[in-house]
Design a protein around this motif. Structure first.
Motif, mmCIF file in Angstrom:
data_model
loop_
_atom_site.group_PDB
_atom_site.id
_atom_site.type_symbol
_atom_site.label_atom_id
_atom_site.label_comp_id
_atom_site.label_asym_id
_atom_site.label_seq_id
_atom_site.Cartn_x
_atom_site.Cartn_y
_atom_site.Cartn_z
ATOM 1 N N PRO A 60 0.809 -1.225 0.000
ATOM 2 C CA PRO A 60 0.000 0.000 0.000
ATOM 3 C C PRO A 60 0.841 1.275 0.000
ATOM 4 O O PRO A 60 0.357 2.340 -0.349
ATOM 5 C CB PRO A 60 -0.831 -0.110 1.276
ATOM 6 N N GLN A 61 2.108 1.169 0.395
ATOM 7 C CA GLN A 61 3.047 2.293 0.405
ATOM 8 C C GLN A 61 4.418 1.780 -0.019
ATOM 9 O O GLN A 61 4.687 0.587 0.053
ATOM 10 C CB GLN A 61 3.157 2.920 1.804
ATOM 11 N N GLU A 62 5.289 2.678 -0.379
ATOM 12 C CA GLU A 62 6.652 2.335 -0.767
ATOM 13 C C GLU A 62 7.461 1.905 0.467
ATOM 14 O O GLU A 62 7.305 2.477 1.550
ATOM 15 C CB GLU A 62 7.281 3.581 -1.393
ATOM 16 N N THR A 63 8.326 0.893 0.301
ATOM 17 C CA THR A 63 9.178 0.462 1.417
ATOM 18 C C THR A 63 10.268 1.492 1.660
ATOM 19 O O THR A 63 10.507 2.378 0.830
ATOM 20 C CB THR A 63 9.852 -0.900 1.129
ATOM 21 N N SER A 64 10.961 1.369 2.780
ATOM 22 C CA SER A 64 12.050 2.293 3.099
ATOM 23 C C SER A 64 13.192 2.194 2.088
ATOM 24 O O SER A 64 13.973 3.127 1.938
ATOM 25 C CB SER A 64 12.565 2.028 4.516
ATOM 26 N N SER A 65 13.274 1.080 1.362
ATOM 27 C CA SER A 65 14.312 0.922 0.345
ATOM 28 C C SER A 65 13.813 1.270 -1.067
ATOM 29 O O SER A 65 14.542 1.117 -2.037
ATOM 30 C CB SER A 65 14.890 -0.495 0.381
ATOM 31 N N GLY A 66 12.566 1.739 -1.186
ATOM 32 C CA GLY A 66 12.064 2.233 -2.464
ATOM 33 C C GLY A 66 11.236 1.282 -3.295
ATOM 34 O O GLY A 66 10.878 1.603 -4.422
ATOM 35 N N TYR A 67 10.911 0.112 -2.779
ATOM 36 C CA TYR A 67 10.138 -0.868 -3.548
ATOM 37 C C TYR A 67 8.642 -0.754 -3.265
ATOM 38 O O TYR A 67 8.226 -0.540 -2.129
ATOM 39 C CB TYR A 67 10.582 -2.293 -3.210
ATOM 40 N N TRP A 68 7.833 -0.914 -4.299
ATOM 41 C CA TRP A 68 6.378 -0.993 -4.149
ATOM 42 C C TRP A 68 5.911 -2.449 -4.196
ATOM 43 O O TRP A 68 4.850 -2.776 -3.686
ATOM 44 C CB TRP A 68 5.683 -0.217 -5.270
ATOM 45 N N ARG A 69 6.715 -3.302 -4.839
ATOM 46 C CA ARG A 69 6.364 -4.713 -4.969
ATOM 47 C C ARG A 69 7.499 -5.559 -4.418
ATOM 48 O O ARG A 69 8.664 -5.258 -4.647
ATOM 49 C CB ARG A 69 6.131 -5.091 -6.428
ATOM 50 N N VAL A 70 7.131 -6.618 -3.694
ATOM 51 C CA VAL A 70 8.126 -7.558 -3.164
ATOM 52 C C VAL A 70 7.592 -8.979 -3.310
ATOM 53 O O VAL A 70 6.382 -9.212 -3.290
ATOM 54 C CB VAL A 70 8.484 -7.283 -1.679
ATOM 55 N N TRP A 71 8.515 -9.918 -3.471
ATOM 56 C CA TRP A 71 8.160 -11.333 -3.471
ATOM 57 C C TRP A 71 8.169 -11.838 -2.036
ATOM 58 O O TRP A 71 9.094 -11.546 -1.276
ATOM 59 C CB TRP A 71 9.167 -12.142 -4.286
ATOM 60 N N VAL A 72 7.124 -12.567 -1.656
ATOM 61 C CA VAL A 72 7.056 -13.215 -0.353
ATOM 62 C C VAL A 72 6.787 -14.700 -0.561
ATOM 63 O O VAL A 72 6.214 -15.105 -1.581
ATOM 64 C CB VAL A 72 5.967 -12.599 0.562
ATOM 65 N N ASN A 73 7.181 -15.524 0.402
ATOM 66 C CA ASN A 73 6.858 -16.940 0.349
ATOM 67 C C ASN A 73 5.358 -17.108 0.450
ATOM 68 O O ASN A 73 4.689 -16.356 1.172
ATOM 69 C CB ASN A 73 7.568 -17.674 1.497
ATOM 70 N N LYS A 74 4.797 -18.056 -0.261
ATOM 71 C CA LYS A 74 3.339 -18.253 -0.232
ATOM 72 C C LYS A 74 2.805 -18.528 1.165
ATOM 73 O O LYS A 74 1.642 -18.261 1.448
ATOM 74 C CB LYS A 74 2.918 -19.355 -1.209
ATOM 75 N N ASN A 75 3.671 -19.006 2.081
ATOM 76 C CA ASN A 75 3.250 -19.228 3.467
ATOM 77 C C ASN A 75 3.030 -17.924 4.235
ATOM 78 O O ASN A 75 2.469 -17.946 5.325
ATOM 79 C CB ASN A 75 4.280 -20.091 4.201
ATOM 80 N N GLN A 76 3.475 -16.807 3.674
ATOM 81 C CA GLN A 76 3.269 -15.488 4.297
ATOM 82 C C GLN A 76 1.865 -14.958 4.055
ATOM 83 O O GLN A 76 1.433 -14.003 4.699
ATOM 84 C CB GLN A 76 4.291 -14.472 3.757
ATOM 85 N N ILE A 77 1.132 -15.569 3.127
ATOM 86 C CA ILE A 77 -0.239 -15.141 2.826
ATOM 87 C C ILE A 77 -1.196 -15.873 3.758
ATOM 88 O O ILE A 77 -1.213 -17.107 3.813
ATOM 89 C CB ILE A 77 -0.603 -15.441 1.353
ATOM 90 N N LEU A 78 -1.973 -15.091 4.501
ATOM 91 C CA LEU A 78 -2.931 -15.690 5.446
ATOM 92 C C LEU A 78 -4.219 -16.078 4.724
ATOM 93 O O LEU A 78 -4.597 -15.432 3.733
ATOM 94 C CB LEU A 78 -3.246 -14.692 6.565
ATOM 95 N N PRO A 79 -4.896 -17.123 5.227
ATOM 96 C CA PRO A 79 -6.167 -17.542 4.583
ATOM 97 C C PRO A 79 -7.270 -16.517 4.759
ATOM 98 O O PRO A 79 -7.236 -15.679 5.579
ATOM 99 C CB PRO A 79 -6.519 -18.844 5.297
#
Length: 79
Positions: A60-79
């Motif tokens: 929803p906002q830019e990260t402190s390192s300047g990224y708007w999109r990041v890859w996360v492990n699918k286990n990081q997504i909650l049901p």
């Protein structure tokens, strides 16, 4: 919208939160967001793409390192 696991801490102002999201690379992405964009242990993010083990999310906002999109492990997504 997807709920993505994150460590949530209070920010400098009352409605501000700092979310730490573990990326697929194992590093922590830090993003400042409104308390309306979080839960006690997650943030709301848009899912952009998937591969076998990972999900590309748009934050929803830019990260402190300047990224708007990041890859996360699918286990990081909650049901």
């Amino acid at each position: 919208m997807s709920r993505v696991k994150a460590k949530i801490v209070r920010g400098a102002i009352g409605s501000e939160r700092i979310a730490y999201i573990k990326t697929a690379a194992g590093i922590s992405a830090e993003v400042l967001i409104s308390d309306t964009q979080t839960g006690s242990n997650h943030i709301l993010a848009a899912e952009v793409a998937r591969d076998k083990n990972n999900v590309l999310i748009e934050l929803p906002q830019e990260t402190s390192s300047g990224y708007w999109r990041v890859w996360v492990n699918k286990n990081q997504i909650l049901p």
